[in-house]
Motif scaffolding. Structure first.
Motif, PDB file in Angstrom:
ATOM      1  N   LYS A  29     -67.816  24.143 -72.505  1.00  0.00           N
ATOM      2  CA  LYS A  29     -67.144  23.591 -73.673  1.00  0.00           C
ATOM      3  C   LYS A  29     -67.339  22.098 -73.833  1.00  0.00           C
ATOM      4  CE  LYS A  29     -63.555  27.113 -73.517  1.00  0.00           C
ATOM      5  NZ  LYS A  29     -63.876  27.756 -74.791  1.00  0.00           N
ATOM      6  N   SER A  32     -69.256  20.820 -76.940  1.00  0.00           N
ATOM      7  CA  SER A  32     -68.611  20.972 -78.246  1.00  0.00           C
ATOM      8  C   SER A  32     -67.605  19.886 -78.526  1.00  0.00           C
ATOM      9  CB  SER A  32     -67.909  22.338 -78.322  1.00  0.00           C
ATOM     10  OG  SER A  32     -66.860  22.385 -77.396  1.00  0.00           O
ATOM     11  N   LEU A  33     -67.256  19.089 -77.528  1.00  0.00           N
ATOM     12  CA  LEU A  33     -66.268  18.043 -77.705  1.00  0.00           C
ATOM     13  C   LEU A  33     -66.908  16.684 -77.895  1.00  0.00           C
ATOM     14  CD1 LEU A  33     -63.775  19.218 -74.954  1.00  0.00           C
ATOM     15  CD2 LEU A  33     -63.518  19.440 -77.427  1.00  0.00           C
ATOM     16  N   ALA A  91     -61.712  14.540 -82.171  1.00  0.00           N
ATOM     17  CA  ALA A  91     -61.187  15.690 -81.435  1.00  0.00           C
ATOM     18  C   ALA A  91     -59.682  15.820 -81.594  1.00  0.00           C
ATOM     19  CB  ALA A  91     -61.558  15.574 -79.961  1.00  0.00           C
ATOM     20  N   LYS A  94     -58.782  17.106 -85.080  1.00  0.00           N
ATOM     21  CA  LYS A  94     -59.073  18.531 -85.242  1.00  0.00           C
ATOM     22  C   LYS A  94     -58.212  19.407 -84.328  1.00  0.00           C
ATOM     23  CE  LYS A  94     -63.916  17.800 -86.581  1.00  0.00           C
ATOM     24  NZ  LYS A  94     -65.331  18.049 -86.199  1.00  0.00           N
ATOM     25  N   ASN A  96     -58.616  19.479 -81.070  1.00  0.00           N
ATOM     26  CA  ASN A  96     -59.382  19.831 -79.875  1.00  0.00           C
ATOM     27  C   ASN A  96     -58.936  19.059 -78.654  1.00  0.00           C
ATOM     28  OD1 ASN A  96     -60.785  21.356 -81.661  1.00  0.00           O
ATOM     29  ND2 ASN A  96     -62.730  20.291 -81.436  1.00  0.00           N
ATOM     30  N   ALA A  97     -58.227  17.956 -78.850  1.00  0.00           N
ATOM     31  CA  ALA A  97     -57.764  17.114 -77.742  1.00  0.00           C
ATOM     32  C   ALA A  97     -56.368  16.618 -78.059  1.00  0.00           C
ATOM     33  CB  ALA A  97     -58.723  15.944 -77.521  1.00  0.00           C
ATOM     34  N   ALA A 143     -58.036  17.939 -72.831  1.00  0.00           N
ATOM     35  CA  ALA A 143     -58.299  19.234 -73.451  1.00  0.00           C
ATOM     36  C   ALA A 143     -57.677  20.310 -72.577  1.00  0.00           C
ATOM     37  CB  ALA A 143     -59.797  19.470 -73.588  1.00  0.00           C
ATOM     38  N   SER A 184     -54.467  23.817 -83.989  1.00  0.00           N
ATOM     39  CA  SER A 184     -55.033  23.151 -82.821  1.00  0.00           C
ATOM     40  C   SER A 184     -55.705  24.144 -81.890  1.00  0.00           C
ATOM     41  CB  SER A 184     -53.937  22.397 -82.055  1.00  0.00           C
ATOM     42  OG  SER A 184     -53.328  21.453 -82.898  1.00  0.00           O
ATOM     43  N   ALA A 187     -58.814  25.799 -83.115  1.00  0.00           N
ATOM     44  CA  ALA A 187     -59.980  24.918 -83.060  1.00  0.00           C
ATOM     45  C   ALA A 187     -60.562  24.849 -81.655  1.00  0.00           C
ATOM     46  CB  ALA A 187     -59.607  23.516 -83.534  1.00  0.00           C
ATOM     47  N   VAL A 188     -59.722  25.006 -80.646  1.00  0.00           N
ATOM     48  CA  VAL A 188     -60.187  24.861 -79.268  1.00  0.00           C
ATOM     49  C   VAL A 188     -60.740  26.158 -78.713  1.00  0.00           C
ATOM     50  CG1 VAL A 188     -59.485  24.302 -76.926  1.00  0.00           C
ATOM     51  CG2 VAL A 188     -58.567  22.991 -78.833  1.00  0.00           C
TER      52      VAL A 188
END
Length: 951
Positions: A29, A32-33, A91, A94, A96-97, A143, A184, A187-188
């Motif tokens: 992953k 992707s970040l 991130a 979106k 992701n973080a 993450a 969230s 998205a992750v």
């Protein structure tokens, strides 16, 4: 252990049987970040220097030092590169973080925890690779791992199905989160994984089975703690350096176990230390040093640091105090000339026009109650008899804001210090002595400017009217808590006190007048206290040891004192004053008031606390805050005859609590419910009563003054109100007992409040938010310094006595160690016995009892491989030598060890004998001794004190 061996061990500790899959998933992953996976992004360098505080909030750019030699193992790419600032921002937006503060487990630095808004359980960052060079206090971007990789919480049933969790559509973040958890996690993770993750997080409040795990993506803001590391230098050479005299790098071993070991360049050591290292002087290991950590590259296991201070021998008091102040970033410097130039000229005289603007209370009998050696007297009490049924109670607080004006050098320096810090009879003051001990201190016989809150109360504690305003008082005397307690104990008959009190009164008041005032205040305070507890306030007080010093300032004894009624008397009126002001400033300025928020206990800690006491026969209901308060009060009543057990209950109840913190009301997301103070059970609370010692109180004074000014303008214009302080109790709209919301929301009301806010330069928005955050950080640092100072005193006492035998209570037992509470010092300590040679341990889990005995068949084999010496766990004495030497010891009695809760009557001084049969709350003698100082972090060692012929 050599440097290379440590590095190998370091890497070995990082892995376990459950982490392989986690690391594989993370690597898949990682790309992707990042915005540009083909190019390694630059590190986020941390926050810039604050515009409001002289202290830099991030370390300076690292110098061009050569990199320390890596151990003789491959470390290339040991850590993942940090995401760029742009990548982190994207991130987070979106989902992701997530941003969080990084906290390390001091008992196991491989574990760290982060709190995300809306997630009821902290996220576990397990392993050095996953921590990715973050250290205690850093603001990081993290993450989350897939749910399948999450860790089981202690006591969780791993076989419990996810079917017990609520439906996905009903899941929400709550807690003021600024993002949608549904979006969230979608998205992750893959869709199914996101659904499960969202369900788990929402279900954690009622089904705490899993703990989320994650990893650090970037460091957003570096902790100030990086610049304040204290520790000892290791003289062990690096494997690549060869012999000691040729080595170029040595290691710094931090005192704080939450920080990693650090590499220090010999070339950049202070001259005196460098020469000693090069000459092979091993005594340098005993020197306590201060350092700043300035760089940690992705291919090095240890960060780099530079030595900035050498405090002296670690076994001495003064170097230890200097280290405590250094690592908590507490300034010991004198106030700058620019700050001192803001003080009024001497001799200061009160202006006549200022007198006219204030209520003159100099003829009212007012007095201060403080510790005997206090000089910064910032609060006074008064009482007047209005009628047979009504008393007029006054709380008068030094008007520091009159002297400390906004946007001045003095204000900026006070803002930076934020709080006065007290450690071992030393003080780092918030304000210069010219203010804190003279112009602002409410000294007897001196006219002083104050803010006053005056209540008309019935004898039952009912508040009938309230007046808040600026005033002038003249205290008639300075009282100590001990003297007031004597007055209470003598039923307020001062004739029985004799002539030894040494109290001089002024203003035409006698000591009998003061005693009569104390009687009235005491009776009212008892009513207020009863009302407060009936309204749901917790009956908890922080258990702290009291240190006794000799004339030279050296610690000579330590004890836990019972709470005096005189302290409770003062406390009730200070609490009421703080509550009253909080209501006023929040109603008048809902966007920029500074209040104190105290969240409820952490659910998991509260549940564990309830389980612990329920297993031991006490009924503690933790189903709701109300039931928790009620059941806690009932248990306190049940065990009131056992003060030590009451201490233990309070000690652990406090541990379940989250810390109270200042906050700006403009940041409220979930409404007024977020303002409440759990322990006090009040909707609004602030700090108003100690402006000499706390900067937030000065901010609150300014807000209160703006509210008073707006009230004066509004009443003068709309109702013909007088611009004089003598306007009656009823002639108020913003500061009286009843807030006039209609007036505040009217066009003219809003204008007057806005004009007043500008006139007194009230902080707002990001500026206020940064100041409040700094005050919280400084408050926490001051508390840590105070606790470290108390521990240092205990350590010094034990070092002087060598061995101190005292009583302890068993808190918890297990096959490897027991936890004991030492009531003399109000501390909890562990006794690890599982690896002790010659000891036989039998843990009876069903009955909750532990049997410890000497394994006599192995007793003659004094050295067993991988076992610790028996003397590290047990202090053995012969049966005929149960008494300590009179010169070194003290007479202590111990509770008899028995098969009940250990609440039996005291017996004469004697050691216990093998075999020991213990259970929770058993009383047991222990031997305490000092650990460390010259060769490492100082600590308090605890051993069982047992009698045996096999010595």
């Amino acid at each position: 252990m050599r440097f290379g061996d440590k590095a190998v061990a370091f890497m070995a500790e990082d892995g376990d049987k459950n982490k392989g899959r986690r690391r594989q998933n993370r690597r898949l992953k990682q790309s992707s970040l990042q915005n540009n996976p083909a190019k390694a992004p630059a590190e986020v360098t941390g926050g810039a220097t604050s515009n409001f505080f002289p202290l830099p909030l991030s370390p300076p750019s690292s110098p061009s030092y050569s990199e320390p030699p890596s151990p003789n193992i491959s470390c290339r790419g040991y850590f993942a590169p940090h995401l760029s600032e742009k990548s982190v921002k994207a991130a987070v937006e979106k989902g992701n973080a997530f941003k969080a503060t990084f906290r390390v487990n001091a008992y196991n630095p491989q574990e760290a925890y982060c709190t995300i808004n809306g997630v009821p359980v902290d996220v576990l960052i397990d392993g050095k690779r996953e921590q990715n060079r973050a250290v205690e206090g850093d603001l990081v971007a993290i993450a989350l791992d897939p749910v399948s990789d999450w860790a089981n919480l202690r006591g969780a049933n791993p076989n419990l199905s996810l079917q017990t969790t609520p439906a996905i559509d009903s899941c929400s973040a709550g807690g003021g989160s600024n993002f949608s958890l549904r979006e969230s996690f979608d998205a992750v993770f893959e869709h199914g994984d996101a659904d499960r993750a969202l369900c788990w997080i929402s279900a954690m409040k009622t089904h705490p089975l899993k703990r989320p795990t994650g990893r650090v993506l970037a460091i957003l803001k570096r902790s100030p703690k990086r610049q304040a590391v204290t520790g000892y230098l290791s003289m062990e050479p690096s494997p690549l350096d060869g012999e000691l005299l040729a080595m170029k790098w040595i290691q710094l071993i931090p005192r704080d176990a939450r920080f990693p070991q650090m590499s220090v360049s010999v070339r950049n050591l202070p001259d005196s230390v460098r020469e000693r290292v090069k000459s092979g002087d091993l005594a340098v290991k005993r020197e306590l040093v201060g350092a700043e950590m300035f760089e940690w590259r992705k291919k090095t296991i240890y960060p780099q640091a530079r030595i900035t201070d050498v405090f002296g021998r670690g076994g001495e008091i003064e170097p230890q105090i200097a280290a405590i102040l250094f690592e908590n970033l507490i300034s010991t410097a004198e106030f700058s000339q620019k700050s001192l130039s803001c003080l009024p000229p001497k001799p200061w005289k009160m202006a006549e026009d200022e007198l006219k603007r204030r209520r003159d209370l100099r003829k009212v009998c007012s007095f201060t109650i403080d510790p005997p050696r206090a000089f910064d007297l910032d609060d006074a009490l008064s009482v007047e008899i209005v009628s047979d049924e009504i008393l007029r109670i006054g709380v008068h607080i030094a008007d520091v804001s009159y002297f400390v004006l906004p946007d001045t050098d003095l204000d900026r320096e006070a803002q930076c210090r934020s709080t006065s810090v007290y450690i071992l009879q030393r003080r780092s003051p918030l304000l210069p002595p010219e203010l804190s001990e003279e112009l602002c201190s409410l000294l007897p016989g001196e006219d002083r400017l104050t803010f006053s809150i005056i209540w008309d109360m019935s004898s039952s504690g009912e508040i009938i009217r309230r007046w808040i305003g600026r005033s002038i008082i003249n205290s008639c005397c300075k009282l100590s808590y001990d003297l007031v307690q004597d007055v209470i104990d003598k039923s307020f008959n001062v004739d029985e006190l004799g002539l030894s009190t040494g109290i001089e009164t002024c203003g035409g008041f006698s000591l009998k007048d003061v005693a009569e005032c104390l009687r009235n205040l005491y009776e009212i305070s008892k009513q207020l206290r009863e009302i407060r507890f009936n309204d749901g306030a917790l009956q908890l007080r922080d258990i702290k040891p009291t240190i006794l010093f000799d004339e030279s300032g050296a610690p000579v004894d330590c004890m836990v004192k019972e709470r005096m009624e005189s302290s409770c008397l003062v406390e009730e009126f200070m609490l009421l004053a703080n509550r009253s002001v909080a209501e006023v400033i929040f109603r008048a300025f809902p966007d920029c008031a500074v209040l104190i928020r105290h969240p409820g206990p952490l659910a998991r800690k509260l549940r564990d606390f309830g389980t612990f006491w329920n297993k031991r026969g006490f009924k503690l209901d933790t189903s709701s805050s109300g039931q928790f308060r009620i059941s806690l009060s009932k248990i306190m009543e049940e065990i009131k005859d056992d003060p030590v057990l009451c201490e233990i209950l309070t000690f652990f109840a406090i541990k379940t609590m989250q810390s109270a913190a200042y906050f700006c009301t403009g940041d409220l997301v979930g409404g007024e419910d977020e303002c409440s103070h759990y322990a006090l059970s009040v909707p609004y609370y602030t700090h108003f009563t100690s402006p000499i010692r706390r900067y937030p109180d000065i901010i609150v004074h300014r807000i209160l003054r703006a509210a008073l000014h707006a009230e004066m303008l509004y009443l003068k214009q709309s109702e013909g109100g007088l611009e004089t302080p003598e306007a009656g109790f009823e002639n108020t709209c913003f500061t009286g007992l009843h807030f006039d919301k209609q007036a505040a929301e009217s066009k003219f009301g809003r204008e007057t409040l806005s004009v007043s806010a500008s006139k007194f330069k009230l902080l707002q928005g990001d500026t206020l938010r940064e100041v409040v955050a700094h005050c919280n950080e400084r408050k926490l640092a001051g508390r840590h310094a105070g606790e470290a100072g108390a521990k240092l005193c205990i350590w010094a006492l034990l070092k002087e006595k060598e061995i101190l035998v005292t009583e302890a209570r068993v808190l918890s037992l297990g096959p490897r160690f027991m936890s004991v509470y030492i009531n003399k010092f109000a501390v909890e300590r562990r006794i690890n016995y599982s690896d002790a040679e010659c000891l036989s341990i039998e843990w009876l889990e069903v009955t909750g009892k532990l049997v410890i005995d000497l394994n006599r068949s192995e007793f003659l084999w004094r050295r067993v491989e991988n076992f610790c010496p028996l003397k590290d766990v047990v202090l053995l004495t012969e049966p005929t030598a149960s008494d300590l030497d009179e010169e070194d010891g003290e007479t202590v009695t111990f509770g008899a060890l028995c098969a009940n809760s250990g609440l039996s009557e005291k017996s004469k001084l004697e050691t216990v004998v093998f075999p020991l049969v213990l259970e929770s709350f058993s009383s047991i003698p222990v031997a305490l001794h000092a650990i460390g100082g010259d060769d490492g972090p100082l600590d308090i060692g605890v051993r069982l004190y047992v009698s045996s012929y096999f010595t």
